[in-house]
Design a protein around this motif. Sequence first.
Motif, short mmCIF file in Angstrom:
data_model
loop_
_atom_site.label_atom_id
_atom_site.label_comp_id
_atom_site.label_asym_id
_atom_site.label_seq_id
_atom_site.Cartn_x
_atom_site.Cartn_y
_atom_site.Cartn_z
N VAL A 136 0.60 -0.99 0.08
CA VAL A 136 0.06 0.09 -0.14
C VAL A 136 0.88 1.21 -0.26
CG1 VAL A 136 -1.76 1.25 1.28
CG2 VAL A 136 -1.90 -1.34 1.07
N GLY A 137 0.54 2.19 -0.91
CA GLY A 137 1.29 3.36 -0.82
C GLY A 137 1.71 4.10 0.30
N GLY A 138 2.74 4.45 0.59
CA GLY A 138 3.36 5.21 1.70
C GLY A 138 3.38 4.36 2.92
N SER A 139 3.37 2.81 2.97
CA SER A 139 3.29 2.19 4.04
C SER A 139 4.70 1.41 4.47
CB SER A 139 2.27 0.98 3.95
OG SER A 139 2.54 0.11 3.10
N VAL A 140 5.67 1.51 3.62
CA VAL A 140 6.76 0.84 3.72
C VAL A 140 7.50 1.63 4.64
CG1 VAL A 140 8.82 -0.06 2.62
CG2 VAL A 140 6.61 -0.40 1.55
#
Length: 215
Positions: A136-140
Amino acid sequence: MIIRLIAIGVAAVGAMLVTGCNGADGTAVRASGGNSTAATTATATTASDPGECATTTDAYLTATQKDGEPAFSVPVVDGWNRISRFEDQLTRLAVADKSLTVDNFAPNYVVTVEKAPAVGRAEFDRQLQALSRVAVGGSVHQHAESTTCGFPSLIVDYRLQVKPGIGTHATVLIVSIPEEPSPTTATLTIQTADPDNAEYSAAKKSIIDGFRVEK
């Protein structure tokens, strides 16, 4: 990087493999002697050199091992059962706890092993690049680099959309093993749909902190 979705019983279990053979059945595992698929007792004497882990008397579940590879093992945790039908040449160990199922998703972890084109930071960056395409975008979020049994390692947290309406929180431990003639990368990926569950959190810590890589 390999992406794979597995289903355990009626619970959909999404297994996000960042790298990655065979196993036992789905019954609870307890300490025993025997082959590479059994729970064993770890006996290494030190954590100072690559491939040598700290001494422990805990019971460990050992992943399937190919000739010439290090041995990979994970602490036995009550309720977490091996599911061999999801293991193959890449996925050496698949384990889940159906009792903690939420939203038809059982918390699970997988150990994968693969030959790698790079080592250390370069290999971590390769894994992160692949992971960023599916998380999910920005979750790493990556933690500080460390070592696991003397080998370079990195822990990364991220989120996945397994299916409509079901998302998971995952953590992967990436271990880079710069052995000749071919470097190896092992990963331990654990995930759940209920990250605030105290029982899951305790199991996750034991599993990640206790992961062993031994020559």
